[in-house]
Design a protein around this motif. Sequence first.
Motif, short mmCIF file in Angstrom:
data_model
loop_
_atom_site.label_atom_id
_atom_site.label_comp_id
_atom_site.label_asym_id
_atom_site.label_seq_id
_atom_site.Cartn_x
_atom_site.Cartn_y
_atom_site.Cartn_z
N GLN A 1 -3.72 7.22 14.44
CA GLN A 1 -4.69 6.75 13.46
C GLN A 1 -4.03 6.70 12.08
O GLN A 1 -3.14 7.51 11.78
N ILE B 1 -3.35 7.44 8.25
CA ILE B 1 -3.62 8.65 7.47
C ILE B 1 -4.70 8.34 6.43
O ILE B 1 -4.97 7.18 6.13
N ALA B 2 -5.31 9.37 5.89
CA ALA B 2 -6.39 9.21 4.91
C ALA B 2 -5.91 8.36 3.73
O ALA B 2 -4.80 8.55 3.23
N GLY B 3 -6.75 7.41 3.34
CA GLY B 3 -6.42 6.53 2.22
C GLY B 3 -5.66 5.28 2.62
O GLY B 3 -5.38 4.42 1.79
N GLN B 4 -5.28 5.20 3.90
CA GLN B 4 -4.54 4.03 4.40
C GLN B 4 -5.49 3.09 5.14
O GLN B 4 -6.44 3.53 5.78
N GLN B 5 -5.19 1.80 5.05
CA GLN B 5 -5.94 0.77 5.76
C GLN B 5 -5.00 0.15 6.80
O GLN B 5 -3.84 -0.13 6.49
N ARG B 6 -5.48 -0.05 8.03
CA ARG B 6 -4.67 -0.62 9.09
C ARG B 6 -4.86 -2.14 9.13
O ARG B 6 -5.97 -2.64 9.12
N ASP C 1 0.21 -0.10 8.25
CA ASP C 1 -0.70 0.77 7.50
C ASP C 1 -0.28 0.75 6.04
O ASP C 1 0.88 1.03 5.72
N GLY D 1 -5.16 1.72 0.61
CA GLY D 1 -6.34 0.91 0.38
C GLY D 1 -6.17 0.04 -0.85
O GLY D 1 -5.54 0.44 -1.83
#
Length: 189
Positions: free
Chosen positions: A50, A52-57, A165, A168
Amino acid sequence: MDHAGHSLALVGMQASIQNRIFFGLVVLWSTTVLEPLRAIPRMDLNDYPQPIAGQQRWVIQLPGLLAKSSDPGLSTNAVDWRVQLIVGRTIQLDCNQYHLAGQGLRMERLQGAEQRMLYSVAGAVKVMSTRMVCPPDEPMRESFLVLGSKPYLVPYNASFPIVVDVPGGLEVRWRLWKAEITQREATKL
């Protein structure tokens, strides 16, 4: 057996042969036409961690078959193609010079997942600019700023998705690079 019975037996055998031929053709068609379509997995992201926090796939699924090029000088072999990954942000610009500052793309080979890679941008990406005073009547314009100064190329492989990734607020775009067929000699010194 009388003549009518003999005719019915022949008709039955003929229908049986036609059915066998028909079903044989269906099997042949399904293995030669449908099987290659199933040979390319689509959007199977099970092996990817998944974000990581703050990342957009962002995911790119390359087409298995591309339209033929009208240029006969370009290679039609996907081994000769590359995909350029373009990470950036769309912003409103004034008269100043703008660019994105941050770490570029990096590649991580996934453990136990043959040929699968995860591309990512780590850390913050900031918009940097000169700070000149702009004329008051100059309109703002929208532009896509690209992170990095050099193209980031990856092999063309329709068998696996390209997974990227990014922090954001950034976008991922891509374009296809095709090689020429012609090979040129270098100058020996």
